[in-house]
Enzyme design. Structure first.
Site, short mmCIF file in Angstrom:
data_model
loop_
_atom_site.label_atom_id
_atom_site.label_comp_id
_atom_site.label_asym_id
_atom_site.label_seq_id
_atom_site.Cartn_x
_atom_site.Cartn_y
_atom_site.Cartn_z
N LYS A 15 -6.69 -10.19 2.08
CA LYS A 15 -6.64 -9.65 0.71
C LYS A 15 -5.38 -9.96 -0.03
O LYS A 15 -5.28 -10.37 -1.31
CB LYS A 15 -7.21 -8.17 0.41
N GLY A 39 -2.01 -3.36 6.10
CA GLY A 39 -1.07 -4.12 6.33
C GLY A 39 -1.42 -5.51 5.77
O GLY A 39 -2.27 -6.54 6.19
N GLN A 219 -8.33 -2.11 3.55
CA GLN A 219 -9.24 -2.10 4.46
C GLN A 219 -10.61 -2.79 3.94
O GLN A 219 -10.31 -3.92 3.20
CB GLN A 219 -9.67 -0.60 4.90
P1 IMP Z 1 -7.50 4.87 10.37
O1 IMP Z 1 -7.55 4.29 8.97
O2 IMP Z 1 -6.10 4.66 10.74
O3 IMP Z 1 -7.97 6.30 10.31
O4 IMP Z 1 -8.51 4.23 11.13
C1 IMP Z 1 -9.82 4.00 11.22
C2 IMP Z 1 -10.54 2.82 11.49
O5 IMP Z 1 -10.03 1.92 10.48
C3 IMP Z 1 -9.97 2.12 12.74
O6 IMP Z 1 -10.97 1.45 13.24
C4 IMP Z 1 -8.92 1.27 12.35
O7 IMP Z 1 -8.65 0.09 13.24
C5 IMP Z 1 -9.39 0.67 10.83
N1 IMP Z 1 -8.51 0.32 9.99
C6 IMP Z 1 -7.61 0.88 9.07
N2 IMP Z 1 -6.78 0.40 8.33
C7 IMP Z 1 -7.25 -1.09 8.49
C8 IMP Z 1 -6.68 -2.25 8.05
O8 IMP Z 1 -5.97 -2.20 7.11
N3 IMP Z 1 -7.39 -3.13 8.55
C9 IMP Z 1 -8.47 -3.17 9.68
N4 IMP Z 1 -8.91 -2.00 10.16
C10 IMP Z 1 -8.13 -0.90 9.61
#
Ligand code: IMP
Length: 419
Positions: A15, A39, A219
């Site tokens: 994105k 990221g 995300q």
């Molecule tokens: P959190 O957002 O750190 O709580 O992680 C929750 C879930 O979302 C995990 O499976 C992470 O790997 C995934 N996740 C969070 N942010 C990203 C992103 O920017 N890209 C891909 N997966 C993400």
């Protein structure tokens, strides 16, 4: 014109590059949910920028908005600003409602994950979940709390008592010192006092003045807290609807609802993934696509495209435009599979369910399409793509029922073709 750019998979759809490109004529770009778990990578010439909390469009001069739905890691924000040039700060508007990620959120993210056993999510350990938990529990510390020194002291002291009790009694780790956090955050306060704003009025005023606004989702839809593959989700709403609840901007005013997906699928962390592949195809996708987390460096799980999952994501976002990224990664595969339905107990359906048990039990029904061998990363005109690549895109557009407006074929800004 108002645009929302959202991911249609489990994040990492590319994105950032799309936002970077589409934001050129835009007046305001908005991050509306999540935090430093994101990221977003943008490559400009020889330089690679990874945005975590600032919108990916921050490279252009424009207003940058961090809305109230974001959970903010201030230290990370300062690092990002200094990397991009401190002049940038003047264009940032930080909503007073945004919640702060505190040191105990990060520690608890790690400790809770370690204790969860089979409930482990595989989080980024940036403190996102624990910060949103505090928001829902109404003990979160917001930007506005930090602005008022006495209020901040009272709140921090009350919350820290609770957190320290958990840390020392449940997890048996050293509690945090009030003074350390208090003094550190007061110094942060001085550094943000000039950018704190009311983003909701700011956005509505801009809209009424005819300004162009771009909302950048972090995300992806399948990680949405309510509509994603719960419990393997993030703790916010990375969908178009999130713009309403996380930024207070009416969703009916969003003209272009752009869903971005990769030409294959990836997932990082735990959770079901029906079209996941193993062995040489996974290696091929991971190596060629550089499928390692931009935030955590973790190798991403890889698999084929999943039409039921994409159709579901398009539906819950009301996406009216699609962007396919990283098509070049598939060059060199003799055949490309696309899951067009799920076989369950003798029946095939293209309906998705977010239930882990369902997704783990389905057998994907694949259509096999011919691949192409040409390197397409230097192609700059859609008509020059190999026939098999055009056929793949045509097949996807047909099945998904929404127009594909752009296709990514390489990491640079120019590596995106408009259709
Ligand atoms: P959190 O957002 O750190 O709580 O992680 C929750 C879930 O979302 C995990 O499976 C992470 O790997 C995934 N996740 C969070 N942010 C990203 C992103 O920017 N890209 C891909 N997966 C993400």
């Amino acid at each position: 014109m108002v645009m929302a750019i959202v991911g249609l998979q489990w994040g990492d759809e590319g994105k950032g590059k799309v936002v970077d490109l589409l934001s050129e004529g835009v007046d305001m770009v908005v991050r509306y949910q999540g935090g430093s778990n994101a990221g977003h990578t943008v490559v400009v010439g020889e330089r690679k920028f990874v945005f975590h909390q600032l919108p990916s469009a921050a490279l252009y001069p424009k207003d940058i908005v961090i809305s109230g739905g974001v959970v903010l890691d201030l230290e990370g924000l300062f690092d990002e600003i200094s990397e991009l040039g401190s002049d940038l700060k003047a264009s940032i508007h930080l909503d007073y409602r945004a919640h702060l990620i505190m040191p105990y959120h990060k520690l608890l993210d790690r400790l809770e994950e370690e204790k969860k056993g089979t409930l482990k999510v595989g989080t980024t350990q940036k403190g996102i979940g624990p910060a949103y938990v505090d928001k829902v529990a109404r003990i979160g510390i917001r930007v506005s709390d930090l602005m008022d020194k006495d209020n901040f002291a009272d709140k921090l002291s009350a919350v820290l008592d609770m957190k320290n009790a958990i840390l020392s009694q449940v997890y048996k780790v050293k509690p945090f010192s009030f003074d350390e956090i208090y003094l550190k955050y007061l110094s942060y306060r001085d550094r943000i006092s000039d950018i704190v704003d009311d983003a909701t009025y700011l956005l509505l005023d801009a809209y009424n003045d005819g300004k162009e606004i771009l909302f950048e989702g972090a995300q992806g839809a399948l990680l949405d807290m309510s509509m994603g593959t719960y419990p393997y989700v993030t703790s916010s709403h990375p969908v178009v609807g999130g713009v309403g609840v996380e930024a207070g901007f009416p969703v009916n005013l969003i003209d272009r609802r752009i869903g971005v997906f990769k030409a294959y699928t990836t997932r990082v962390g735990e959770g079901p993934f029906p079209t996941e592949v193993e062995g040489s195809i996974e290696e091929f996708m991971r190596e060629r696509g550089g499928e390692f987390g931009a935030t955590t460096g973790r190798p991403r799980r890889c698999g084929w495209l999943d039409i039921p999952a994409l159709k579901y994501a398009i539906m819950i976002n009301g996406a009216n435009e699609l962007v396919v990224t990283k098509l070049d990664v598939l060059s060199g595969l003799s055949e490309i599979k696309v899951c067009v339905g799920y076989r369950v107990g003798g029946k095939v359906s293209d309906r998705f369910s977010t239930e882990s048990a369902f997704l783990r039990g389905v057998v994907p029904e694949y259509v096999v399409l011919p691949g192409w061998s040409e390197d397409i990363s230097r192609v700059r005109d859609f008509s020059r793509l190999p026939d098999a690549a055009k056929r793949y895109l045509g097949f996807l557009e047909d099945r998904l029922g929404v127009r594909i407006s752009m296709v990514g074929v390489g990491p640079e800004r120019e590596g995106i073709l408009r259709l």
